[in-house]
Design a protein around this motif. Structure first.
Motif, PDB file in Angstrom:
ATOM      1  N   PHE A  75       0.856  -1.181   0.000  1.00 55.06           N
ATOM      2  CA  PHE A  75       0.000   0.000   0.000  1.00 55.06           C
ATOM      3  C   PHE A  75       0.894   1.233   0.000  1.00 55.06           C
ATOM      4  O   PHE A  75       1.861   1.305   0.751  1.00 55.06           O
ATOM      5  CB  PHE A  75      -0.915   0.025   1.229  1.00 55.06           C
ATOM      6  N   ASN A  76       0.559   2.201  -0.856  1.00 49.06           N
ATOM      7  CA  ASN A  76       1.324   3.445  -0.939  1.00 49.06           C
ATOM      8  C   ASN A  76       0.354   4.608  -0.763  1.00 49.06           C
ATOM      9  O   ASN A  76      -0.402   4.942  -1.668  1.00 49.06           O
ATOM     10  CB  ASN A  76       2.042   3.532  -2.291  1.00 49.06           C
ATOM     11  N   PHE A  77       0.369   5.197   0.430  1.00 46.97           N
ATOM     12  CA  PHE A  77      -0.497   6.335   0.731  1.00 46.97           C
ATOM     13  C   PHE A  77       0.331   7.610   0.593  1.00 46.97           C
ATOM     14  O   PHE A  77       1.366   7.752   1.245  1.00 46.97           O
ATOM     15  CB  PHE A  77      -1.045   6.231   2.157  1.00 46.97           C
ATOM     16  N   SER A  78      -0.108   8.545  -0.230  1.00 47.97           N
ATOM     17  CA  SER A  78       0.687   9.756  -0.436  1.00 47.97           C
ATOM     18  C   SER A  78      -0.218  10.959  -0.634  1.00 47.97           C
ATOM     19  O   SER A  78      -1.393  10.828  -0.997  1.00 47.97           O
ATOM     20  CB  SER A  78       1.613   9.592  -1.647  1.00 47.97           C
ATOM     21  N   GLY A  79       0.353  12.139  -0.382  1.00 52.86           N
ATOM     22  CA  GLY A  79      -0.402  13.367  -0.560  1.00 52.86           C
ATOM     23  C   GLY A  79       0.334  14.557   0.023  1.00 52.86           C
ATOM     24  O   GLY A  79       1.394  14.409   0.637  1.00 52.86           O
ATOM     25  N   PRO A  80      -0.229  15.758  -0.137  1.00 56.57           N
ATOM     26  CA  PRO A  80       0.418  16.988   0.355  1.00 56.57           C
ATOM     27  C   PRO A  80       0.194  17.198   1.846  1.00 56.57           C
ATOM     28  O   PRO A  80      -0.237  18.256   2.279  1.00 56.57           O
ATOM     29  CB  PRO A  80      -0.268  18.076  -0.471  1.00 56.57           C
ATOM     30  N   GLY A  81       0.483  16.188   2.643  1.00 56.06           N
ATOM     31  CA  GLY A  81       0.278  16.276   4.081  1.00 56.06           C
ATOM     32  C   GLY A  81      -0.370  15.013   4.596  1.00 56.06           C
ATOM     33  O   GLY A  81      -1.052  14.296   3.856  1.00 56.06           O
ATOM     34  N   VAL A  82      -0.173  14.740   5.893  1.00 53.92           N
ATOM     35  CA  VAL A  82      -0.652  13.482   6.458  1.00 53.92           C
ATOM     36  C   VAL A  82      -2.172  13.417   6.549  1.00 53.92           C
ATOM     37  O   VAL A  82      -2.739  12.337   6.717  1.00 53.92           O
ATOM     38  CB  VAL A  82      -0.030  13.250   7.853  1.00 53.92           C
TER      39      VAL A  82
ATOM     40  N   VAL B 193      -7.859   8.841   1.475  1.00 52.23           N
ATOM     41  CA  VAL B 193      -7.538   8.021   2.643  1.00 52.23           C
ATOM     42  C   VAL B 193      -7.648   8.866   3.903  1.00 52.23           C
ATOM     43  O   VAL B 193      -7.088   9.968   3.976  1.00 52.23           O
ATOM     44  CB  VAL B 193      -6.108   7.443   2.535  1.00 52.23           C
ATOM     45  N   LYS B 194      -8.372   8.358   4.875  1.00 52.51           N
ATOM     46  CA  LYS B 194      -8.457   9.012   6.175  1.00 52.51           C
ATOM     47  C   LYS B 194      -7.354   8.455   7.060  1.00 52.51           C
ATOM     48  O   LYS B 194      -7.253   7.247   7.261  1.00 52.51           O
ATOM     49  CB  LYS B 194      -9.827   8.756   6.809  1.00 52.51           C
ATOM     50  N   HIS B 195      -6.516   9.335   7.562  1.00 55.42           N
ATOM     51  CA  HIS B 195      -5.363   8.924   8.368  1.00 55.42           C
ATOM     52  C   HIS B 195      -5.558   9.384   9.806  1.00 55.42           C
ATOM     53  O   HIS B 195      -5.869  10.545  10.059  1.00 55.42           O
ATOM     54  CB  HIS B 195      -4.088   9.543   7.789  1.00 55.42           C
ATOM     55  N   LYS B 196      -5.397   8.444  10.743  1.00 53.60           N
ATOM     56  CA  LYS B 196      -5.580   8.773  12.153  1.00 53.60           C
ATOM     57  C   LYS B 196      -4.413   8.221  12.950  1.00 53.60           C
ATOM     58  O   LYS B 196      -4.125   7.029  12.906  1.00 53.60           O
ATOM     59  CB  LYS B 196      -6.898   8.193  12.671  1.00 53.60           C
TER      60      LYS B 196
ATOM     61  N   HIS C  19      -0.430   3.349  17.571  1.00 56.87           N
ATOM     62  CA  HIS C  19      -0.569   2.807  16.224  1.00 56.87           C
ATOM     63  C   HIS C  19      -1.170   3.858  15.295  1.00 56.87           C
ATOM     64  O   HIS C  19      -1.623   4.906  15.738  1.00 56.87           O
ATOM     65  CB  HIS C  19      -1.423   1.539  16.228  1.00 56.87           C
ATOM     66  N   GLU C  20      -1.117   3.550  13.997  1.00 60.29           N
ATOM     67  CA  GLU C  20      -1.683   4.429  12.979  1.00 60.29           C
ATOM     68  C   GLU C  20      -2.763   3.668  12.224  1.00 60.29           C
ATOM     69  O   GLU C  20      -2.678   2.449  12.045  1.00 60.29           O
ATOM     70  CB  GLU C  20      -0.595   4.884  11.997  1.00 60.29           C
ATOM     71  N   VAL C  21      -3.780   4.394  11.758  1.00 62.22           N
ATOM     72  CA  VAL C  21      -4.888   3.774  11.033  1.00 62.22           C
ATOM     73  C   VAL C  21      -5.092   4.506   9.709  1.00 62.22           C
ATOM     74  O   VAL C  21      -5.162   5.738   9.677  1.00 62.22           O
ATOM     75  CB  VAL C  21      -6.191   3.813  11.860  1.00 62.22           C
ATOM     76  N   PHE C  22      -5.178   3.735   8.624  1.00 63.42           N
ATOM     77  CA  PHE C  22      -5.471   4.268   7.296  1.00 63.42           C
ATOM     78  C   PHE C  22      -6.794   3.646   6.841  1.00 63.42           C
ATOM     79  O   PHE C  22      -6.931   2.422   6.813  1.00 63.42           O
ATOM     80  CB  PHE C  22      -4.364   3.904   6.306  1.00 63.42           C
ATOM     81  N   SER C  23      -7.769   4.484   6.482  1.00 65.51           N
ATOM     82  CA  SER C  23      -9.087   3.991   6.073  1.00 65.51           C
ATOM     83  C   SER C  23      -9.459   4.567   4.715  1.00 65.51           C
ATOM     84  O   SER C  23      -9.214   5.746   4.446  1.00 65.51           O
ATOM     85  CB  SER C  23     -10.154   4.391   7.102  1.00 65.51           C
ATOM     86  N   TRP C  24     -10.057   3.739   3.858  1.00 65.48           N
ATOM     87  CA  TRP C  24     -10.528   4.203   2.554  1.00 65.48           C
ATOM     88  C   TRP C  24     -11.616   3.258   2.061  1.00 65.48           C
ATOM     89  O   TRP C  24     -11.890   2.221   2.661  1.00 65.48           O
ATOM     90  CB  TRP C  24      -9.372   4.285   1.555  1.00 65.48           C
ATOM     91  N   ASN C  25     -12.246   3.618   0.956  1.00 63.23           N
ATOM     92  CA  ASN C  25     -13.327   2.799   0.401  1.00 63.23           C
ATOM     93  C   ASN C  25     -13.168   2.744  -1.108  1.00 63.23           C
ATOM     94  O   ASN C  25     -13.194   3.772  -1.785  1.00 63.23           O
ATOM     95  CB  ASN C  25     -14.696   3.383   0.776  1.00 63.23           C
TER      96      ASN C  25
ATOM     97  N   ARG D 145     -12.144  -0.406   3.627  1.00 60.87           N
ATOM     98  CA  ARG D 145     -10.832  -0.947   4.013  1.00 60.87           C
ATOM     99  C   ARG D 145     -10.299  -0.164   5.213  1.00 60.87           C
ATOM    100  O   ARG D 145     -10.445   1.056   5.283  1.00 60.87           O
ATOM    101  CB  ARG D 145      -9.822  -0.821   2.877  1.00 60.87           C
ATOM    102  N   ARG D 146      -9.655  -0.883   6.118  1.00 67.87           N
ATOM    103  CA  ARG D 146      -9.059  -0.253   7.303  1.00 67.87           C
ATOM    104  C   ARG D 146      -7.754  -0.977   7.617  1.00 67.87           C
ATOM    105  O   ARG D 146      -7.759  -2.173   7.915  1.00 67.87           O
ATOM    106  CB  ARG D 146     -10.020  -0.332   8.492  1.00 67.87           C
ATOM    107  N   LEU D 147      -6.646  -0.252   7.519  1.00 68.93           N
ATOM    108  CA  LEU D 147      -5.330  -0.824   7.773  1.00 68.93           C
ATOM    109  C   LEU D 147      -4.746  -0.199   9.035  1.00 68.93           C
ATOM    110  O   LEU D 147      -4.510   1.006   9.090  1.00 68.93           O
ATOM    111  CB  LEU D 147      -4.399  -0.570   6.586  1.00 68.93           C
ATOM    112  N   SER D 148      -4.530  -1.028  10.060  1.00 67.66           N
ATOM    113  CA  SER D 148      -3.929  -0.572  11.313  1.00 67.66           C
ATOM    114  C   SER D 148      -2.480  -1.034  11.362  1.00 67.66           C
ATOM    115  O   SER D 148      -2.176  -2.180  11.025  1.00 67.66           O
ATOM    116  CB  SER D 148      -4.696  -1.142  12.516  1.00 67.66           C
ATOM    117  N   VAL D 149      -1.586  -0.135  11.783  1.00 66.40           N
ATOM    118  CA  VAL D 149      -0.151  -0.425  11.801  1.00 66.40           C
ATOM    119  C   VAL D 149       0.414  -0.127  13.186  1.00 66.40           C
ATOM    120  O   VAL D 149       0.238   0.978  13.705  1.00 66.40           O
ATOM    121  CB  VAL D 149       0.607   0.427  10.758  1.00 66.40           C
ATOM    122  N   ARG D 150       1.084  -1.116  13.778  1.00 71.67           N
ATOM    123  CA  ARG D 150       1.822  -0.910  15.025  1.00 71.67           C
ATOM    124  C   ARG D 150       3.272  -1.302  14.779  1.00 71.67           C
ATOM    125  O   ARG D 150       3.547  -2.315  14.154  1.00 71.67           O
ATOM    126  CB  ARG D 150       1.258  -1.770  16.156  1.00 71.67           C
TER     127      ARG D 150
END
Length: 216
Positions: free
Chosen positions: A49-56, A70-73, A78-84, A89-94
């Motif tokens: 997965f490659n999440f990118s943009g002009p800011g987090v 992508v909604k980034h929290k 941990h960090e959570v990336f969510s999109w549809n 889809r919800r990807l949690s990273v620790r």
């Protein structure tokens, strides 16, 4: 040239359409080039997965269904990336280990803690080991569960994506048609689990496990 702010190992959990599609080891990289932030997450099953943009808080991801916001929290641990992309889809990273992003041959991995991660990048992840029972990357062949290493194909055109299936070692075992959708059955390599792909209007809509007898 992109600057690597954080490079780390950790654990990831991917939820897809309400199902747990992956729960296991992953690698994480946070890069910055000019005003663009990029988070690269690679799961142990080969999914990237490659999440990118002009800011987090302004990230997007490329999917077969097109570019999706992508909604980034950022949480404390941990960090959570969510999109549809047709499925939620919800990807949690620790993180449990971070490496010095300054590439030198004498660099040595070091355990992640609040100081090392915050020193690497403002707002970066605070790493720690996931507690609880051991996690395995082996997927249960639970009927109806998404096949994690094929979820990137959801939304792809059927004819174009079949080459990816065969290159991954999947074997075609037949198909059927119901209403406006067709269902093809594929045998998963190594496990011999049976996988069904639902195609509507020429595009893959879902890729899930099904009963073993469908591949007989």
């Amino acid at each position: 040239m992109a600057e690597v702010l954080v490079r780390a190992q950790g654990r990831c959990k991917l939820m897809s359409g309400g199902y747990e599609a992956f729960n296991g080891h992953c690698t994480f990289k946070h890069k910055k080039a000019g005003n663009t932030d990029a988070y690269v997450v690679k799961l142990d099953d080969g999914t990237d997965f490659n999440f990118s943009g002009p800011g987090v808080q302004a990230l997007s991801v490329q999917t077969y269904a097109g570019v999706r916001n992508v909604k980034h929290k950022a949480q404390a641990d941990h960090e959570v990336f969510s999109w549809n992309d047709g499925e939620a889809r919800r990807l949690s990273v620790r993180l449990d280990q971070v490496q010095n992003p300054d590439v030198r041959f004498d660099d040595a991995p070091q355990k992640a803690d609040a100081g090392s991660l915050l020193g690497a990048a403002v707002g970066a992840l605070i790493g720690r080991l996931i507690t609880g029972k051991p996690v395995t990357t082996t997927e249960p062949a639970r009927e109806g569960a998404p096949v994690s290493d094929l979820q990137s194909l959801v939304g792809a055109r059927g004819g174009q994506a079949e080459g990816t299936l065969t290159s991954k070692g999947y074997t075609y075992r037949g198909g059927t048609k119901l209403a406006d959708s067709s269902f093809t059955y594929w045998e998963q390599p190594s496990t011999n689990n049976c996988v069904t792909i639902r195609t509507t209007d020429g595009r893959y809509q879902s890729i899930t496990y099904t009963k073993r007898s469908d591949c007989n």
